[in-house]
Scaffold this active site. Structure first.
Site, PDB file in Angstrom:
ATOM      1  NE  ARG A  27      -7.130  -2.893  -6.496  1.00  0.00           N
ATOM      2  CZ  ARG A  27      -7.011  -2.330  -5.295  1.00  0.00           C
ATOM      3  NH1 ARG A  27      -6.504  -1.133  -5.191  1.00  0.00           N
ATOM      4  NH2 ARG A  27      -7.367  -2.983  -4.216  1.00  0.00           N
ATOM      5  N   GLY A 102     -10.386  -9.697  -1.151  1.00  0.00           N
ATOM      6  CA  GLY A 102     -10.022  -9.987   0.244  1.00  0.00           C
ATOM      7  C   GLY A 102     -10.256 -11.454   0.530  1.00  0.00           C
ATOM      8  CE  LYS A 609       1.977   0.621  -7.211  1.00  0.00           C
ATOM      9  NZ  LYS A 609       3.444   0.726  -7.246  1.00  0.00           N
TER      10      LYS A 609
HETATM   11  C1  AGP Z   1       7.604  -2.705  -4.343  1.00  0.00           C
HETATM   12  O1  AGP Z   1       8.158  -2.595  -5.641  1.00  0.00           O
HETATM   13  C2  AGP Z   1       6.577  -3.807  -4.244  1.00  0.00           C
HETATM   14  N1  AGP Z   1       5.588  -3.689  -5.247  1.00  0.00           N
HETATM   15  C3  AGP Z   1       6.021  -3.979  -2.848  1.00  0.00           C
HETATM   16  O2  AGP Z   1       7.083  -4.434  -2.042  1.00  0.00           O
HETATM   17  C4  AGP Z   1       5.410  -2.726  -2.176  1.00  0.00           C
HETATM   18  O3  AGP Z   1       6.414  -1.767  -1.884  1.00  0.00           O
HETATM   19  C5  AGP Z   1       4.782  -3.160  -0.839  1.00  0.00           C
HETATM   20  O4  AGP Z   1       3.735  -4.072  -1.128  1.00  0.00           O
HETATM   21  C6  AGP Z   1       4.221  -1.979  -0.018  1.00  0.00           C
HETATM   22  O5  AGP Z   1       3.199  -1.351  -0.718  1.00  0.00           O
HETATM   23  P1  AGP Z   1       2.664   0.061  -0.140  1.00  0.00           P
HETATM   24  O6  AGP Z   1       3.791   1.049  -0.248  1.00  0.00           O
HETATM   25  O7  AGP Z   1       1.500   0.415  -1.030  1.00  0.00           O
HETATM   26  O8  AGP Z   1       2.247  -0.152   1.282  1.00  0.00           O
END
Ligand code: AGP
Length: 614
Positions: A27, A102, A609
């Site tokens: 994270r 946040g 992530k």
């Molecule tokens: C994708 O490989 C990235 N890590 C990133 O673009 C990710 O898809 C995007 O932050 C959306 O995340 P989510 O699907 O958890 O909403």
């Protein structure tokens, strides 16, 4: 973006928190830290810039036998990744320690006011002002929950926070403000946990309760109680979670990303099993909340997501227009929130999110909610915030996805959207039975087809060795392959730090072709669909300008072998399902190029992530 963990119970908190921080590192990994109730009159605090191993080396053999404490993995928003800016943060007297995920939007105003009162700050973070405010309220006689509520009331922003008071050993107070990263409370035998997500809790308990925005948890070893930020008591039941703790560990794989690429056949089997049915061909879509009457009232569908989820939504749009015959559009969730879209109760908004916590997406869903739209969400994380905002959830069922680069949840999102399109088409009577038969059979074949695509791995690993030295890449596709071009470029750039652009191939002559020479290779997606010959023309134009071309073609198509420098042949699938097997090629190419370039595949620099700050 940051990882939060808290423990209070009869076991030794230090090792438990360190182990949880390792699970949470995906994270955010700019710095880590922990604070433990020591038996003396102060906290044991350790913090380190860099990854968890830096902290581990600092606390080796030094952790006190504490029964409670908090820990944090940081993705920096305010203040560089330094020891001083690492969480936990304390007030000057050392009475309060906090971890935070946040943004406190008005922290500068608060910091200025505190400085004017002679206070000093040890960090550049927004977080530290909260420690000061909570300590002030405690000094004024408030108990810890009330002190946290008072502090929160003086802030603006969206965040999650866990606070401990040196004078109340074993008590943790967690709060969730706005749509920022979540807080989940775990209940064990004479022990409780708080965490930013389930992955940290799974080895210890599956009995969990999720905080909604605007809620507070007062947690001790024996019990947890909940209230609103106004202090009204809440009944927040603990639910049993089914997530498999084993699935969240890397096992024999070198990287989580590789594991999750290879898990796709199994994940897709879980995704289609009991959902795609034959005789007659249809989908059983548990979690779909609208009856046929309501479906027939939908006049348009808007799909929203970020990053990889946005690309999956782009594929989903094709499915919905072709199979359900409803006008569909796709928006980057952040842009959707800005454009004052014309929305009403006849608009179905479908949000896509692996984590279900992406802040841009949650803001866009709020815009849709205010406009009275019907909402469906596609998510991979049970209990995530998006699943609590939408009218219904279609789960991806792909198991925990740990690698920062999303792979199996890309195909998981696409198959969920494919099922939704079939379900909408059947409810609207727009789905030809033969088409339904072909699509259901095709979906049931996906685990095998994706498994066959994985057999290209050795060839792709060799290809990556030949292309890893390039600094720039172009990915081209048309129609259903255009989102795959975008996704291939995103995968490559985020794990190998190379510049890669995905383009609609029809755009080439409108500018990008100026980039082409022997230093700019192109990955051209040219499956045997009605656009294949146009892709052939693109490839000829690239070759005429000395560009190297990797062509991705369908089974049985050798027509480009003399033209392209390299060629990868996809396993046979229904034309609408080519994105699934093409996705595997994009993922493996990015993985092996990153490996060749010695990049940190699972924890790429600057990324995290889940994006819980805008
Ligand atoms: C994708 O490989 C990235 N890590 C990133 O673009 C990710 O898809 C995007 O932050 C959306 O995340 P989510 O699907 O958890 O909403």
């Amino acid at each position: 973006m940051c990882g939060i963990i808290g423990y209070t119970g009869e076991r030794s908190a230090g090792p438990l928190i360190m182990e949880a921080l390792r699970r949470l590192e995906y994270r955010g990994y700019d710095s880590t830290g922990l604070a433990l109730f020591d038996h003396g009159s102060s906290f044991f605090v350790a913090r380190a810039a860099g990854k968890i191993d830096q902290l581990a080396s600092r606390v080796e053999g030094r952790l006190p036998a504490a029964a409670a404490g908090i820990g944090h993995t940081r993705w920096a928003t305010h203040g560089a990744a330094t020891d001083a800016n690492a969480h936990p943060h304390l007030d000057p007297s050392g009475r309060v320690a906090i971890v935070h995920n946040g943004i406190v939007e008005n922290y500068e105003e608060l910091r200025t006011a505190l400085l004017a009162r002679g206070r000093h700050f040890a960090s550049d973070t927004d977080t530290e002002v909260l420690a000061h405010l909570i300590a002030d309220a405690l000094e004024a006689g408030r108990d810890l929950p009330a002190a946290v509520r008072d502090a929160v009331a003086r802030t603006t922003g969206a965040y999650a926070l866990v606070a401990i008071d040196r004078d109340e050993p074993g008590r943790l107070v967690a709060v969730r403000v706005g749509n920022a990263g979540g807080i989940v409370v775990g209940r064990g035998e004479r022990e409780h946990f708080v965490a930013s997500d389930l992955a940290a809790l799974l080895p210890h308990t599956r009995e969990v309760a999720f905080l909604e925005p605007g809620e507070l948890a007062d947690v001790r070893a024996a019990a947890a109680s909940f209230c609103t930020l106004a202090g009204e008591p809440l009944d927040r039941p603990f639910e049993a979670q089914t997530l498999d703790p084993i699935a969240a560990v890397r096992g024999r794989y070198k990287h989580f990303m590789l594991k999750e690429i290879w898990e796709q056949p199994d994940g897709l089997l879980d995704a289609v099993r009991g959902r795609y049915l034959l005789a007659p061909a249809h989908v059983a879509l548990e979690g779909f909340p609208f009856d046929a009457e309501r479906v027939r009232q939908f006049t348009r569908v808007v799909l929203i997501g970020m990053g990889t989820s946005w690309h999956a939504a782009m594929v989903g749009r094709h499915y919905i227009e072709r199979l359900a015959r409803i006008p569909a559009e796709v928006d980057n969730a952040a842009e959707f929130g800005y454009r004052r879209a014309i929305l009403d109760e006849h608009t179905l908004v479908i949000s896509v999110s692996q984590s279900g916590e992406t802040v841009d997406l949650l803001a866009a869903m709020e815009v849709a909610r205010r406009a009275g739209c019907a909402q469906l969400t596609v998510c991979n994380t049970p209990g995530a915030q998006t699943t609590r905002v939408a009218d219904g959830t279609i789960y991806m069922r792909m198991g925990p996805e740990i690698a920062v680069a999303s792979t199996k949840c890309f195909t998981g999102a696409m198959v969920a959207l494919h099922a939704i399109a079939l379900h909408l088409g059947r409810a609207r009577g727009t789905l030809d039975p033969a088409e339904a038969e072909a699509q259901v059979a095709g979906a049931l074949h996906l685990p095998a087809a994706v498994g066959e695509a994985l057999l290209l791995a050795p060839a792709i690993e060799q290809l990556a060795k030949r292309y890893a030295a390039y600094e720039n890449f172009l990915f081209l596709g048309r129609g259903l392959s255009f989102p795959l071009a975008l996704e291939g470029a995103l995968k490559l750039k985020e794990v190998s730090y190379l510049h890669a652009e995905g383009y609609a191939a029809g755009e080439m002559k409108h500018g990008p072709i100026a980039l082409i020479d022997e230093r700019m290779p192109t990955v051209a997606l040219a499956p045997s669909d009605e656009l294949r010959d146009k892709m052939r023309s693109n490839i000829q134009q690239l070759k005429a300008r000395r560009g190297r071309v990797v062509a991705i073609v369908s089974a049985g198509d050798a027509s480009l072998s003399a033209l392209a420098d390299d060629m990868l042949t996809l396993p046979d699938t229904d034309q609408l399902l080519v994105p699934f097997v093409a996705a595997v090629v994009m993922q493996l190419l990015a993985y092996y190029v990153a490996l060749e370039r010695g990049c940190d595949v699972d924890q790429p620099r600057n990324l995290a992530k889940t994006v819980t700050v805008e």
